[in-house]
Design an enzyme around this catalytic site. Structure first.
Site, mmCIF file in Angstrom:
data_model
loop_
_atom_site.group_PDB
_atom_site.id
_atom_site.type_symbol
_atom_site.label_atom_id
_atom_site.label_comp_id
_atom_site.label_asym_id
_atom_site.label_seq_id
_atom_site.Cartn_x
_atom_site.Cartn_y
_atom_site.Cartn_z
ATOM 1 N N ASP A 14 7.644 2.253 13.903
ATOM 2 C CA ASP A 14 8.719 1.690 14.494
ATOM 3 C C ASP A 14 9.618 1.193 14.372
ATOM 4 O O ASP A 14 10.444 0.753 14.957
ATOM 5 C CB ASP A 14 7.601 0.197 14.097
ATOM 6 C CG ASP A 14 7.362 -0.024 13.117
ATOM 7 O OD1 ASP A 14 7.625 1.008 12.037
ATOM 8 O OD2 ASP A 14 7.059 -1.037 12.518
ATOM 9 N N ASP B 199 1.035 5.057 2.068
ATOM 10 C CA ASP B 199 0.521 5.702 2.411
ATOM 11 C C ASP B 199 1.560 7.406 2.431
ATOM 12 O O ASP B 199 2.154 6.776 2.490
ATOM 13 C CB ASP B 199 0.821 5.248 3.761
ATOM 14 C CG ASP B 199 0.585 3.477 3.954
ATOM 15 O OD1 ASP B 199 -1.335 3.477 3.424
ATOM 16 O OD2 ASP B 199 1.258 3.050 5.218
ATOM 17 N N ASP C 120 0.873 -1.601 -0.172
ATOM 18 C CA ASP C 120 0.131 0.285 -0.290
ATOM 19 C C ASP C 120 0.570 1.267 0.438
ATOM 20 O O ASP C 120 1.937 1.383 0.161
ATOM 21 C CB ASP C 120 -1.146 0.263 0.879
ATOM 22 C CG ASP C 120 -0.543 -0.427 2.834
ATOM 23 O OD1 ASP C 120 1.286 0.126 2.322
ATOM 24 O OD2 ASP C 120 -0.589 -1.145 3.217
#
Ligand code: ATP
Ligand code: MG
Length: 450
Positions: free
Chosen positions: A145, A56, A54
């Site tokens: 992260d 983003d 995807d």
């Protein structure tokens, strides 16, 4: 801290690799004077020449400004407003740059009723429960992260921006959290599963000190929300690296923390581990050939050998029919899983049906095959039969028979049997004229996402 900025000439990302809707969105934000970056996993994957799952986008436009700029925008999320841009067959997520919880703002849950709700909420053990403050591009990168997931692509000058050590870690194929691994895994234990996922799917190594922390903190994975853990479990196993994922989950202690009974069974006998590994390797192969398994088939691949063994033990010990023994074994396994991971009832039920279906597929020649092929669980059941045949050479004759049957008279899969009664009868009549044992061309595996 000054970011490392790699100009267009110094990196390999080309706009040709990008999704056209994402690119158009970036241009529009830029043309209206906003900062607009591609962020997260897509930048990592573009640099690795992999196809991103995807795209983003992060921007300094507020959710309200994004909504005014895009007619196809819907704002979602109560805690943190995200913009979803709806295109014909996809949604592009646009988020306003966010900051992580500052050290002096670690409110606990005991917020007085009359006070404004805290922007950040941390529980007594340091897990972040709420996190919704706008921030700078740098803050947005540093709350992510892993270093390799914190890279940004700037549409203003086509540069790549690295606020941590993402580029060098990408080169050396290292998974390294941003900041102190102990703190980052405590804030969100799911990051441990994400570390395992990226290591397995991208063939990276988890940085050694991080790996030690992960092993120490693995028991805390059960603090994560069960519904989120189910979603993570699917991401871990359905996308082509199930076998290495199982290895890392096992050696890190995450498997034992998530599913103690299953982990015990797995190590009860060296054959158990081999059976499950072989099943997962088959699912990985299916994925490489373009088929994403259904959650039920994945669960059958993981749990099937153990459930079948437990069924047999019950049948013999209690002198009960297979179906009854299987139902009891499934109920016990699913009960254990449900303590940590929410398995939707329909998926648990499909798993049970897939295993219950096997004797009907093994029976040669089968009874009323067209009617069996019309059952909703048929596709997954046949795929499970294929796993057993390919992973362990079991029931090959049955698989060949079914492949031949399907190639000559493709069934309508996924509908209720009653709806197919007439077709079933027609197929049955036609089939009687040919021998059962002649295999035709092997039908492609037919699995569907449940
Ligand atoms: P995938 O290829 O599976 O989509 P991804 O890295 O893009 O991998 P996403 O779940 O799509 O993963 O998340 C997008 C980005 O959001 C990540 O790259 C990361 O920067 C950030 N992110 C996602 N989950 C977390 C988390 N639990 N903690 C911090 N940052 C996160
Ligand atoms: Mg992603």
């Amino acid at each position: 801290m000054h970011p490392l900025i790699i100009s267009r000439k110094g990196h390999s990302i080309s706009r040709k690799q990008m999704n056209s809707n994402a690119l158009r969105t970036l241009y529009r934000l830029r043309d209206y004077g906003f900062i607009a970056y591609l962020v997260g996993g897509c930048v990592r994957d573009l640099l690795l020449k992999r196809t991103p799952t995807d795209f983003d986008i992060a921007t300094n436009a507020t959710p309200g400004q994004i909504k005014r700029l895009f007619r196809n925008c819907r704002l979602v999320g109560r805690r943190f407003r995200l913009a979803h841009l709806h295109f014909k067959d996809e949604i592009i997520e646009v988020s306003t740059f966010r900051a992580a919880a500052p050290a002096d703002e670690g409110e606990t849950e005991e917020t007085g009723q009359n006070r404004k709700p805290p922007r950040h909420l941390i529980d007594d053990d340091g897990m972040v429960l709420r996190d919704n403050v706008f921030g700078t591009p740098e803050e947005d990168a540093l709350r992510r992260d892993f270093t390799i997931n914190a890279l940004a692509y700037n549409i203003a000058d086509f540069s790549v921006i690295d606020y941590s050590t993402g580029l060098s870690d990408l080169k050396e194929r290292i998974i390294r959290p941003i900041g102190d691994p102990f703190v980052r895994f405590t804030e969100d234990p799911v990051r441990m599963l994400r570390a395992v996922r990226f290591a397995a799917s991208h063939n990276f190594v988890i940085e050694p000190a991080t790996w030690e922390v992960l092993r120490t903190l693995s028991p805390t994975i059960s603090r994560a929300a069960p519904a989120r853990l189910y979603e993570e479990l699917l991401k871990l196993f359905l996308f082509g690296s199930g076998r290495p994922v199982l290895g890392l989950l096992d050696t890190s202690g995450l498997l034992a923390a998530l599913f103690p009974g299953f982990s015990q069974w797995l190590h009860g006998n060296s054959r158990h581990l081999m059976l499950v590994q072989a099943n997962l390797a088959c699912l990985d192969e299916l994925y490489r050939n373009g088929t994403i398994s259904s959650p039920a088939l994945f669960l059958a691949a993981l749990l099937g050998p153990g459930l079948e063994a437990a069924t047999l033990v019950r049948q013999r010990r209690d002198g009960i029919p297979r179906q009854q023994a299987l139902d009891a074994a499934c109920a016990i396994f699913l009960e254990e899983f449900s303590k940590t991971v929410t398995i939707p009832a329909r998926v648990g039920d499909r798993l049970r049906r897939v295993l219950a279906f096997q004797p009907s597929l093994h029976r040669m020649p089968p009874r009323r095959p067209a009617s069996l092929a019309g059952r909703p669980e048929f596709a997954d059941s046949l795929a499970y039969l294929r796993l057993a045949a390919e992973a362990r050479g079991e029931n090959r004759t049955a698989l060949e028979w079914w492949d031949a049957f399907l190639s000559e008279s493709p069934p309508v899969v996924g509908t209720e049997p009653s709806g197919n009664e007439a077709t079933a009868k027609r197929r049955k009549r036609r089939r009687r004229r040919r021998p059962h044992s002649v295999p035709a061309a092997v039908a492609a595996p037919n699995t569907e996402r449940q």
